[in-house]
Structures are given as C-alpha cells and as structure tokens.
Scaffold this active site. Sequence first.
Site, short mmCIF file in Angstrom:
data_model
loop_
_atom_site.label_atom_id
_atom_site.label_comp_id
_atom_site.label_asym_id
_atom_site.label_seq_id
_atom_site.Cartn_x
_atom_site.Cartn_y
_atom_site.Cartn_z
N LYS A 222 0.83 -1.21 0.00
CA LYS A 222 0.00 0.00 0.00
C LYS A 222 0.87 1.26 0.00
O LYS A 222 0.64 2.20 -0.76
CB LYS A 222 -0.92 0.01 1.23
CG LYS A 222 -1.66 1.29 1.44
CD LYS A 222 -2.68 1.54 0.35
CE LYS A 222 -3.20 2.96 0.40
NZ LYS A 222 -4.25 3.22 -0.58
N CYS A 276 -3.69 11.04 0.98
CA CYS A 276 -3.01 9.75 0.79
C CYS A 276 -1.61 9.93 0.23
O CYS A 276 -0.62 9.65 0.89
CB CYS A 276 -3.84 8.89 -0.15
SG CYS A 276 -5.52 8.68 0.43
N1 SAJ Z 1 -1.46 14.67 -9.49
C1 SAJ Z 1 -0.59 15.43 -10.25
N2 SAJ Z 1 -0.16 14.93 -11.45
C2 SAJ Z 1 -0.60 13.74 -11.92
C3 SAJ Z 1 -1.48 12.96 -11.14
C4 SAJ Z 1 -1.90 13.46 -9.92
O1 SAJ Z 1 -0.19 16.53 -9.87
O2 SAJ Z 1 -0.19 13.37 -13.03
C5 SAJ Z 1 -1.90 15.20 -8.18
C6 SAJ Z 1 -3.40 15.47 -8.12
O3 SAJ Z 1 -3.70 16.73 -8.67
C7 SAJ Z 1 -3.65 15.40 -6.64
C8 SAJ Z 1 -2.66 14.33 -6.17
O4 SAJ Z 1 -1.70 14.20 -7.21
O5 SAJ Z 1 -3.32 16.63 -6.01
C9 SAJ Z 1 -3.24 12.96 -5.87
O6 SAJ Z 1 -4.29 12.64 -6.76
P1 SAJ Z 1 -4.52 11.19 -7.39
O7 SAJ Z 1 -5.73 11.28 -8.25
O8 SAJ Z 1 -3.31 10.72 -8.07
O9 SAJ Z 1 -4.73 10.22 -6.14
P2 SAJ Z 1 -5.67 10.23 -4.82
O10 SAJ Z 1 -4.89 10.85 -3.71
O11 SAJ Z 1 -7.03 10.75 -5.09
O12 SAJ Z 1 -5.82 8.64 -4.57
C10 SAJ Z 1 -4.64 7.86 -4.38
C11 SAJ Z 1 -4.71 6.64 -5.33
N3 SAJ Z 1 -3.40 5.97 -5.36
C12 SAJ Z 1 -2.75 5.75 -6.53
O13 SAJ Z 1 -3.17 6.12 -7.60
C13 SAJ Z 1 -1.47 5.00 -6.41
C14 SAJ Z 1 -5.81 5.68 -4.88
O14 SAJ Z 1 -5.80 4.50 -5.68
C15 SAJ Z 1 -5.60 5.31 -3.41
O15 SAJ Z 1 -6.61 4.43 -2.95
C16 SAJ Z 1 -5.67 6.59 -2.60
O16 SAJ Z 1 -4.59 7.44 -3.02
C17 SAJ Z 1 -5.54 6.22 -1.12
O17 SAJ Z 1 -6.58 6.22 -0.44
O18 SAJ Z 1 -4.43 5.87 -0.69
#
Ligand code: SAJ
Length: 438
Positions: A222, A276
């Site tokens: 995780k 997360c």
């Molecule tokens: N982000 C970027 N650039 C990108 C992708 C994301 O700047 O190319 C930023 C987003 O804007 C945001 C942050 O990253 O601020 C996180 O967003 P996200 O959509 O990547 O992820 P979360 O935090 O909504 O959910 C994550 C997920 N983990 C992964 O993709 C590895 C989800 O599957 C997990 O269940 C969740 O964390 C968790 O609960 O741990």
Amino acid sequence: MSTNMPAKSKESPLAVTVVGLGYIGLPTAAVIARSGAKVLGIDVAQNVVDTVNDGRVHIEEVDLHGLVQGVVSRGMLRAAIAPEAADVFVIAVPTPIRAGHQPDISYVLDAARTIAPVIKAGDLVILESTSPIGTTEQVAELLAEARRDLKIPGHCAGSSDVFIAYCPERVLPGRILIELVDNDRVIGGITPRCARKAMAFYRRFVRGACLTTSARAAEMVKLVENSYRDVNIAFANELSMIADNMGIDVWEVIRLANRHPRVNILQPGPGVGGHCIAVDPWFLVAGDPDNSHIIRTAREVNEAKKDFVIGRAMRMIEESGAERIACLGLAFKPNIDDFRESPAVSVAAALAKIYGARIELVEPFAQALPMEFAGTGAQLVELDDALAGADMLILLVDHDLFKSIPLDERADKIVYDTRGLWPDQPKGDGGPRISRAA
Ligand code: SAJ
C-alpha cells in the site's frame, strides 16, 4: 467461493462490523451490505451514526447516497457507537501523520481495543487503514493481551481461534464504488490461514483478483503504491520547474517524450494534495529513514512546487501590475469537493495573505471559503464575474468547468496555467503556458 468462511444459512447472513464510517469505511460497509451480509457500522461521532441510520451520507461520493439509502432501508446496514458480536470486523479508521512526519496509529489501536471484548473464536479481524509496516502485528499483540482466553495468530502454537489480516483500500475518490468491486485486492495474513480466511470474505463482493501474502508485505504494498505515484509526480514537477526557468513549455516536452514507447511521464501541477499520496510516503521514510532517499526527496520536491508557484505568481503580479487576480480552483484534484491537503488552497491562501481583496477565488465545488482565507479579504466569486472583472487568471485545478473556458474569454488576460489545461493559450515571454496579452 472458498469454503473457508464460516457456513451461514439463509436465515443467518454473515454479520460484519465496520469500524470507522469515513471516506473508506462507509462505502465499504454499504458494498458489503449489498452483497448480502448484515453490517453494523460503528463510529465515535454520534452525528455520523444518526445520519447513516437515517439512510443519508455525511460525505460526497458518486452514487453513495442511493446505495446507503437502499441497504439501510432493507435493514442490511445500521450504525451505532458501540460494537456488537459479529463474524468479521473491518477496521477503516484514519492513520494521520504527526509532527516530524511520524505516523500515528492510535485510532487503529483504539479500534482494536473497542472490538476486543466482543470477538469470539472463529472471527476474522481485517485492518484496511493505510498503516506503517508492523501495525497488523501490533493489533494482534493488543488482542492477545486483551483476550488471553483466545488463541491469537502469532501468539499461539498451532491453529488460532481468531484470524487477523491486512487488506489495504486502493480506491480513487470519485470512483470508490466502482473500484471497491473491480480493483484487485492484496490480502496479507498474520498467518497463511488468516490470509485465506480474509480472501474468502473479499470474494463475496470483489470482482477483481484477490492475492494473498503476509501482513507486513501487504502493508508495504500500500505504501509503495502511493509512494510510486508521488515519486513520478515529483519527476514531472521537477521538470516543470526546470522548463519554466528555461522558457520551455513543459507540457509539450512531456507530450513529445511520452511518444517514446517506454516513457510515461505524469502531469505537473501546483503540488500534490489529498490525504493519501501527500502523506503515505512518510510512513515508509519513518520506517527506514537511512534508506529512503528518493521517497523523501520526492515529497520535498512536491512540497517545494507550491512555493515555486507562489513565487512565480508573485513575480507575474508585480511585473504586470495586475489589479484583480482570480485563482481558479481550490480542490486537491479535478471535479471533486475535497480540499484536504490541497496545494491550490496553499497557493491561493498565500497570495490572499499578501494581496488581500485583490485576490478572487473561483471554486464550483465550495459553498464557502476554507478557513485558510479567514481575515484576508479575498472573496469567493462566480466564474463569470471573475472572467468579466479580473485582469489575471491563475489556474490551479483542472476542473472540467475551467477547461471549457474558450480562448477569447482568456485572451486579454495575464494567465498562469499551472495545470497545462489550456494548450491554446498564447505563450508569453515567460515560457510555459504563461501569457501576457494576446
Ligand atoms: N497529481 C498530479 N499529477 C498527476 C497525477 C496526480 O499533480 O499526473 C496530483 C493530483 O492533482 C492530486 C494528487 O496528485 O493533487 C493525488 O491525486 P490522485 O488522483 O493521483 O490520487 P488520490 O490521492 O485521489 O488517490 C490515491 C490513489 N493511489 C494511486 O493512484 C497510487 C488511490 O488509488 C488510493 O486508494 C488513494 O490514493 C488512497 O486512499 O491511498
């Protein structure tokens, strides 16, 4: 279906208690209830208990309200403060980070203490909260001390009476109900038998593959998933700062580099938000600080990106003399109403503290401004008012609403696009998606 679960007749469905009715616990409880188990959700907050018992929800998540309403009205889900006897206990409580980036597992241990008096031989206890490595073993230790009458795995010879496993949630906010069912699950047992018992439980409602391992490995999986994403976003954010200083459009560079068959760079932004990805990597760093260089540095790069954006925006404001500046977006990612750990909030609030009422905020998912803006004089305004009155736009969140703003409504403005949302924005002398006037 495996034969490992306790056999239940039609008259007596499996009884499941979910501890913690938050962003993960409530959807999980509802999905388990939909699969035919009788679910009791427990929470320390009376208002959460009352809301759920009314068939309503206290969190925003696509389709969750209808599902909760349905399972509550059919008597398959109810909520309470105190736990009762059950066949399966699922712990889904927060594991925050404290000063010095140290994980705090006290809510997990409190949850284990809460269920200790009601567990019995044959029960299965599953931890789903994101946890530092070794937490599931600590839960087992706590239960072994609290219930000396039961054989607890890892604390007894031969087969245990109770089964304990770790199975992290992996769902993406906004897609929780889909991903709870479709995603593969990693299930780590204190013993292999614990893992098999937990796998039989998840197979009741998970369509994805259920893969078994040890509890410690599952805990690390995780943390690794979210650290992997953080490191990759940090790479994109680092590139964006280098490209900005070189006067190059980083989104064009990434798009072209990603045409290579083995390159897949993520998207830069104003930093990384949410509860997360911006938090979990610290759990790995805290576990082995001497060997987690890349993970720690990635966190630092993603944090530093916020300051870079603030500095860049300030330079543009000072040099252009912009009077009314609209910051577009406050959520931590597009099309959701979640502002936790949002870099957009940090950037906009820092600017509001400096420029006061000259800063306007547009956030279609907010009813009111977060407390970070208290006393700054900055106002929440409608998009149309901002487009009519502002002479500078700072795009912080790639909401669909902002994507649809046509070039002619932006063309006479100074624009700082931190998300690369507007590829048609004329490039100014500052380089990347930064335009002076058209
Ligand atoms: N982000 C970027 N650039 C990108 C992708 C994301 O700047 O190319 C930023 C987003 O804007 C945001 C942050 O990253 O601020 C996180 O967003 P996200 O959509 O990547 O992820 P979360 O935090 O909504 O959910 C994550 C997920 N983990 C992964 O993709 C590895 C989800 O599957 C997990 O269940 C969740 O964390 C968790 O609960 O741990």
